[in-house]
Design a protein around this motif. Sequence first.
Motif, PDB file in Angstrom:
ATOM      1  N   PHE A  22       0.847  -1.192   0.000  1.00  0.00           N
ATOM      2  CA  PHE A  22       0.000   0.000   0.000  1.00  0.00           C
ATOM      3  C   PHE A  22       0.882   1.242   0.000  1.00  0.00           C
ATOM      4  O   PHE A  22       1.876   1.309   0.721  1.00  0.00           O
ATOM      5  CB  PHE A  22      -0.893   0.031   1.245  1.00  0.00           C
ATOM      6  N   TYR A  23       0.493   2.209  -0.805  1.00  0.00           N
ATOM      7  CA  TYR A  23       1.213   3.475  -0.859  1.00  0.00           C
ATOM      8  C   TYR A  23       0.201   4.598  -0.748  1.00  0.00           C
ATOM      9  O   TYR A  23      -0.852   4.547  -1.361  1.00  0.00           O
ATOM     10  CB  TYR A  23       1.964   3.616  -2.190  1.00  0.00           C
ATOM     11  N   GLY A  24       0.536   5.625   0.000  1.00  0.00           N
ATOM     12  CA  GLY A  24      -0.353   6.766   0.107  1.00  0.00           C
ATOM     13  C   GLY A  24       0.025   7.606   1.304  1.00  0.00           C
ATOM     14  O   GLY A  24       0.927   7.275   2.064  1.00  0.00           O
ATOM     15  N   GLU A  25      -0.674   8.710   1.450  1.00  0.00           N
ATOM     16  CA  GLU A  25      -0.365   9.670   2.496  1.00  0.00           C
ATOM     17  C   GLU A  25      -1.629  10.000   3.273  1.00  0.00           C
ATOM     18  O   GLU A  25      -2.705  10.130   2.699  1.00  0.00           O
ATOM     19  CB  GLU A  25       0.215  10.942   1.868  1.00  0.00           C
ATOM     20  N   ASP A  82       4.952   3.590   5.615  1.00  0.00           N
ATOM     21  CA  ASP A  82       5.709   3.658   6.874  1.00  0.00           C
ATOM     22  C   ASP A  82       4.903   3.059   8.023  1.00  0.00           C
ATOM     23  O   ASP A  82       5.443   2.345   8.876  1.00  0.00           O
ATOM     24  CB  ASP A  82       6.075   5.108   7.203  1.00  0.00           C
ATOM     25  N   LEU A  83       3.593   3.354   8.045  1.00  0.00           N
ATOM     26  CA  LEU A  83       2.742   2.842   9.118  1.00  0.00           C
ATOM     27  C   LEU A  83       2.653   1.313   9.083  1.00  0.00           C
ATOM     28  O   LEU A  83       2.477   0.676  10.115  1.00  0.00           O
ATOM     29  CB  LEU A  83       1.331   3.434   9.008  1.00  0.00           C
ATOM     30  N   LEU A  84       2.773   0.767   7.892  1.00  0.00           N
ATOM     31  CA  LEU A  84       2.610  -0.681   7.726  1.00  0.00           C
ATOM     32  C   LEU A  84       3.941  -1.407   7.582  1.00  0.00           C
ATOM     33  O   LEU A  84       3.965  -2.594   7.263  1.00  0.00           O
ATOM     34  CB  LEU A  84       1.736  -0.969   6.502  1.00  0.00           C
ATOM     35  N   GLU A  85       5.028  -0.713   7.838  1.00  0.00           N
ATOM     36  CA  GLU A  85       6.346  -1.348   7.702  1.00  0.00           C
ATOM     37  C   GLU A  85       6.435  -2.556   8.632  1.00  0.00           C
ATOM     38  O   GLU A  85       6.068  -2.504   9.799  1.00  0.00           O
ATOM     39  CB  GLU A  85       7.444  -0.336   8.056  1.00  0.00           C
ATOM     40  N   GLY A  86       6.910  -3.653   8.092  1.00  0.00           N
ATOM     41  CA  GLY A  86       7.048  -4.866   8.897  1.00  0.00           C
ATOM     42  C   GLY A  86       5.789  -5.713   8.949  1.00  0.00           C
ATOM     43  O   GLY A  86       5.813  -6.823   9.458  1.00  0.00           O
TER      44      GLY A  86
END
Length: 128
Positions: A22-25, A82-86
């Motif tokens: 997922f990509y977005g802001e 970034d929120l979903l990293e890992g």
Amino acid sequence: AAVHAADGYARATGEVGVALMFYGEVEDEVGALDHVMIMVGHLEEGAEHDDHDHGGRTLQDDDHIFEKEIEVEGETSVLLQDLLEGESIVVAQSDLDELEEGEHLYLIVQAEDEDGNISRHAIEIHFD
């Protein structure tokens, strides 16, 4: 709080059995964010086209394939990746088989700002 998903900036694509990307802001143009809830699941019929939740949407809370709440207190902008990293969010063929005809899976991003305002955006996940 605003979830920026226009112009293809927030994207949700995937393959069955492979971790979704997922990509977005998520940003707040006037204040600061407090927390963001990220879910993968399906929406009830007729819920797809409303950008802001005014009580007309019914989420299938028990059917979420993935759900995560992230504290982002004081941030004005955060990236979904970034929120979903890992995290490894995998949709199985059985998840897709359970959908009724015409139903789709969605990435649902709900952001709440420090003043308690809630913005929700649903992005249909496209499977290759």
